[in-house]
Design an enzyme around this catalytic site. Structure first.
Site, PDB file in Angstrom:
ATOM      1  N   TYR A 198       0.833  -1.200   0.000  1.00 24.77           N
ATOM      2  CA  TYR A 198       0.000   0.000   0.000  1.00 24.77           C
ATOM      3  C   TYR A 198       0.878   1.264   0.000  1.00 24.77           C
ATOM      4  O   TYR A 198       2.098   1.194  -0.016  1.00 24.77           O
ATOM      5  CB  TYR A 198      -0.962  -0.034   1.181  1.00 24.77           C
ATOM      6  CG  TYR A 198      -2.003  -1.140   1.078  1.00 24.77           C
ATOM      7  CD1 TYR A 198      -2.806  -1.267  -0.045  1.00 24.77           C
ATOM      8  CD2 TYR A 198      -2.170  -2.072   2.105  1.00 24.77           C
ATOM      9  CE1 TYR A 198      -3.757  -2.275  -0.153  1.00 24.77           C
ATOM     10  CE2 TYR A 198      -3.113  -3.084   2.012  1.00 24.77           C
ATOM     11  CZ  TYR A 198      -3.902  -3.184   0.879  1.00 24.77           C
ATOM     12  OH  TYR A 198      -4.842  -4.192   0.777  1.00 24.77           O
ATOM     13  N   ARG A 350      -6.939 -14.585  10.334  1.00 26.96           N
ATOM     14  CA  ARG A 350      -7.724 -15.747   9.910  1.00 26.96           C
ATOM     15  C   ARG A 350      -8.027 -16.702  11.067  1.00 26.96           C
ATOM     16  O   ARG A 350      -9.097 -17.316  11.101  1.00 26.96           O
ATOM     17  CB  ARG A 350      -6.991 -16.479   8.781  1.00 26.96           C
ATOM     18  CG  ARG A 350      -7.011 -15.725   7.465  1.00 26.96           C
ATOM     19  CD  ARG A 350      -6.340 -16.513   6.360  1.00 26.96           C
ATOM     20  NE  ARG A 350      -4.891 -16.436   6.436  1.00 26.96           N
ATOM     21  CZ  ARG A 350      -4.074 -17.127   5.653  1.00 26.96           C
ATOM     22  NH1 ARG A 350      -4.585 -17.978   4.758  1.00 26.96           N
ATOM     23  NH2 ARG A 350      -2.770 -17.000   5.745  1.00 26.96           N
ATOM     24  N   CYS A 373      -8.007 -22.821  11.479  1.00 27.58           N
ATOM     25  CA  CYS A 373      -8.005 -22.312  10.110  1.00 27.58           C
ATOM     26  C   CYS A 373      -7.147 -23.230   9.256  1.00 27.58           C
ATOM     27  O   CYS A 373      -6.020 -23.565   9.627  1.00 27.58           O
ATOM     28  CB  CYS A 373      -7.458 -20.883  10.086  1.00 27.58           C
ATOM     29  SG  CYS A 373      -7.106 -20.264   8.429  1.00 27.58           S
ATOM     30  N   CYS A 379     -11.705 -16.846   2.781  1.00 23.64           N
ATOM     31  CA  CYS A 379     -12.010 -15.531   3.359  1.00 23.64           C
ATOM     32  C   CYS A 379     -11.672 -14.413   2.370  1.00 23.64           C
ATOM     33  O   CYS A 379     -12.511 -13.559   2.075  1.00 23.64           O
ATOM     34  CB  CYS A 379     -11.273 -15.341   4.684  1.00 23.64           C
ATOM     35  SG  CYS A 379      -9.524 -15.795   4.627  1.00 23.64           S
ATOM     36  N   CYS A 395     -16.055 -17.217   5.962  1.00 25.29           N
ATOM     37  CA  CYS A 395     -15.062 -18.206   6.361  1.00 25.29           C
ATOM     38  C   CYS A 395     -15.566 -19.571   5.918  1.00 25.29           C
ATOM     39  O   CYS A 395     -16.750 -19.880   6.076  1.00 25.29           O
ATOM     40  CB  CYS A 395     -14.863 -18.189   7.875  1.00 25.29           C
ATOM     41  SG  CYS A 395     -13.812 -19.530   8.505  1.00 25.29           S
TER      42      CYS A 395
END
Length: 681
Positions: A198, A350, A373, A379, A395
């Site tokens: 970013y 997660r 997970c 997701c 999920c």
């Protein structure tokens, strides 16, 4: 973390899965989502990316924002509710830069007041989104801001422009103002997102910052953008307001065969040290960017903790707390990374999406109850796909995500009535768990010797054993709930009818597609992908044609290559792995690329010959022959639903779930099983 005291060392790091209401503040569903994680014991919660500017800094139309003073009051309500559960709140301030969407530029200030008066306008906007994204892909769009004119991101805008100094200073002021609003709202800390490619990371990286003025070039100049933001936040919020930076410590371009591109760990350590000198209170260590997606948001094949060395390197460099999400999957792993000095706080997103009560289960001494997970990436896949239509991410293993207010406590209305579930795959086990939680007396009949269904095949593939966790965890749950699971028990219509059940869930799965219409399909040299995966058929040093390039086809090809075979993959669609999430495809192709594999797309199988296969080009009809000693069919799964058809004629309350309805992924099976169980009244 500075003046912020967290009750434990657990941080829910930012990952956007839920959208806000029409005014971009907080919906009841979003609040419920985070409150559930606070109730579950997480010490510090960092919600997903928060916009600081409406003009050119949005990643989605309904992204959380702190871009205006009217965001302060609702944020204060949210912070108070998080605090009531004993957790602390940090807001992650974000700008996507070259990874943004052009369709959001300069549109939000126009849209917001209209949507506030006419909420249905948002539905129209979402309907237009696919067309807007299509135009963006063609370069017919406005340009997004970036530090400089540089290469495009693999995932993001198709047009970018170098920011003017005025744009830089305005954006810095936006970050500072957003931090001030957070402090006024009672938010415990703010985090600057300097990772995952970013805007802040784009200024830090010599790959994306090609400026020749004081904001580019040298190491110090590339840090000037974030330096002035930090100085501004300290000036406006005071020296004691906790400030975290999420930092990509290594851009990891070497992992995709581009060594020397961007910056590596040594520069990452230098950046971390400089951030400490600037007064930052903690470093949240991450890695990579959208160009190297799998190195920051890992698929199943990666080992838990594989990048913990990054956190340790930063911790050895700075004296402030280090947070890190090192693909953390177990309490033992988390404790080990703390004890061995890799980091000070355990981060994950997660993990807590999948099981909101992960921490509480450890505190209460029942870690075996944790729903782990499996790294399937449903997701992010669902979030990216649903973002364009205004829905939340999901999920694979937790159907309650985004619906916590509705589903955190299921109705206890079973009254001990008997329900039979046919099939102990993920659909059947999720149905059994849900029905047992509702108070039904549940019996599961599974004809195989072990539960799991199609998951057993997937988990047998190389590096995919974690997929089997979902079955293990569901089995632990249903047994604790008193469900009777009978393996090696054929579930025929007469047997089930004799049990006189109130309802039946048929989750009998599917079998590999073997198209009998294709000449030669019954040849002795022909087998299916599960035959290879489970070792029922062993092929070595042969020429093998694999028909179908879905995940199962690619995984089967990987096994075949390991055994010395030369593989040719035939795919009827125009692309490899059609419909697969790109990260999973990239992960498999990265391992297949060095192997002796040929790919041929747009080819339909027309015949299997004694020494090869015959295919037809979809566009021209031209026939192509490929030599082969063996042929492996990986053409999908067809439903096995004969039992459902028979029971519907015998019993009044019968529902079908999972692959018995339609072939799909683990997520599809789990959600289908849950929906089937909830439909029984």
């Amino acid at each position: 973390i500075g003046s912020c005291h967290v009750k434990n060392r657990v941080v829910m790091t930012a990952m956007d899965t839920k959208h806000e209401t029409e005014n971009y503040i907080w919906s009841d569903e979003t609040i419920g989502y985070y409150i559930e994680r606070a109730k579950g014991g997480v010490g510090l919660i960092i919600p997903g990316i928060c916009r600081v500017n409406d003009m050119g800094a949005a990643s989605t139309f309904t992204q959380l924002a702190m871009s205006h003073d009217y965001h302060i009051a609702p944020m204060r309500v949210f912070a108070d509710r998080i605090h009531a559960q004993g957790a602390k709140l940090c807001i992650q301030l974000h700008h996507p830069g070259r990874q943004g969407y052009a369709s959001s530029i300069n549109t939000l200030p126009v849209i917001i007041p209209i949507v506030d008066r006419f909420p249905k306008v948002l539905d129209v906007l979402f309907k237009c989104t696919p067309a807007l994204l299509k135009l963006e892909s063609m370069g017919i769009c406005q340009s997004v801001q970036a530090p400089s004119k540089c290469e495009l991101s693999n995932h993001g805008a198709t047009r970018i422009h170098a920011m003017s100094k005025r744009e830089i200073h305005n954006l810095q002021r936006d970050f500072i103002n957003a931090a001030v609003r957070c402090k006024k709202a009672g938010v415990d800390a703010v985090e600057l997102h300097g990772g995952h490619g970013y805007m802040i990371q784009q200024f830090l990286s010599p790959n994306t910052n090609l400026r020749t003025d004081e904001y580019g070039g040298s190491f110090d100049n590339r840090l000037r953008f974030v330096t002035e933001i930090i100085q501004g936040i300290r000036r406006e919020c005071g020296p004691d307001y906790p400030l975290i930076v999420r930092l990509t410590a290594d851009e990891m371009y070497d992992r995709i065969g581009k060594p020397g591109k961007g910056y590596g760990l040594e520069d990452g350590r230098r950046i971390a040290k400089r951030l400490e000198e600037l007064g930052v209170d903690a470093i949240n260590v991450t890695s990579a960017c959208y160009d190297v997606y799998n190195s920051w948001l890992e698929p199943t094949s990666f080992e838990p903790g594989w990048r913990a060395y990054l956190a340790k390197a930063v911790k050895e460099t700075v004296s402030i707390p280090v947070i890190a999400a090192n693909f953390m999957r177990s309490p033992d792993q988390a404790e080990k990374q703390l004890e061995e000095g890799y980091q000070d706080f355990i981060g994950s997103a997660r993990t807590f999406i999948c099981d909101p009560y992960w921490v509480k289960k450890i505190e209460e001494g029942r870690p075996e109850d944790i729903k782990r997970c499996i790294g399937c990436l449903n997701c992010i896949k669902s979030f990216m796909e649903n973002a364009t239509v205004g829905k939340n991410g999901e999920c694979a293993l937790n159907p309650a995500v985004g619906r916590e207010k509705e589903l955190s406590e299921l109705p206890h209305d079973g009254g001990g009535r008997r329900v039979v579930v046919a099939g102990a795959g993920p659909a059947g086990l999720m149905a059994a768990e849900t029905l047992a939680r509702r108070g039904f007396a549940v019996t599961v009949l599974e004809k195989a010797k072990k539960p799991g269904g199609q998951v057993n095949t997937a988990a047998e593939c190389l590096l995919k054993d974690k997929l089997g966790w979902c079955v293990e965890d569901l089995m632990t749950s249903v047994k604790k709930l008193g469900v009777k699971v009978k393996t090696g028990a054929e579930a025929d219509a007469e047997t089930i009818a004799k049990l006189d059940p109130y309802a039946v869930v048929v989750a009998t799965g599917g079998v590999p597609v073997v198209p009998r219409s294709i000449p030669g399909v019954g040849g002795k040299q022909v087998c299916t992908a599960p035959d290879i995966i489970h070792g029922r058929v062993k092929l070595k040093n042969q020429r093998v044609v694999v028909v179908g390039s879905g995940m199962t086809g690619l995984e089967t090809s990987e096994i075949l290559c390991r055994d010395g075979n030369q593989v040719t993959i035939i795919e009827m669609a125009d692309d490899i792995a059609p419909g697969n999430w790109f990260q999973l495809t990239d992960d498999e192709l990265e391992r297949l690329r060095p192997e002796p594999v040929e790919f041929h797309t747009g080819r339909a199988l027309t015949a299997i010959l004694p020494d090869g296969v015959l295919t037809a080009d979809n566009k021209t009809g031209k026939l192509y022959r490929f030599p082969a000693d063996s042929v492996v069919l990986s053409m999908g799964v067809r439903p096995v639903n004969d039992l459902y058809i028979k029971l519907k004629a015998l019993l009044p309350n019968v529902v079908c779930a999972g692959d018995a309805v339609r072939s799909g992924r683990i997520a599809d099976a789990v959600h289908s099983g849950f929906a089937a169980a909830m439909s029984i009244r």
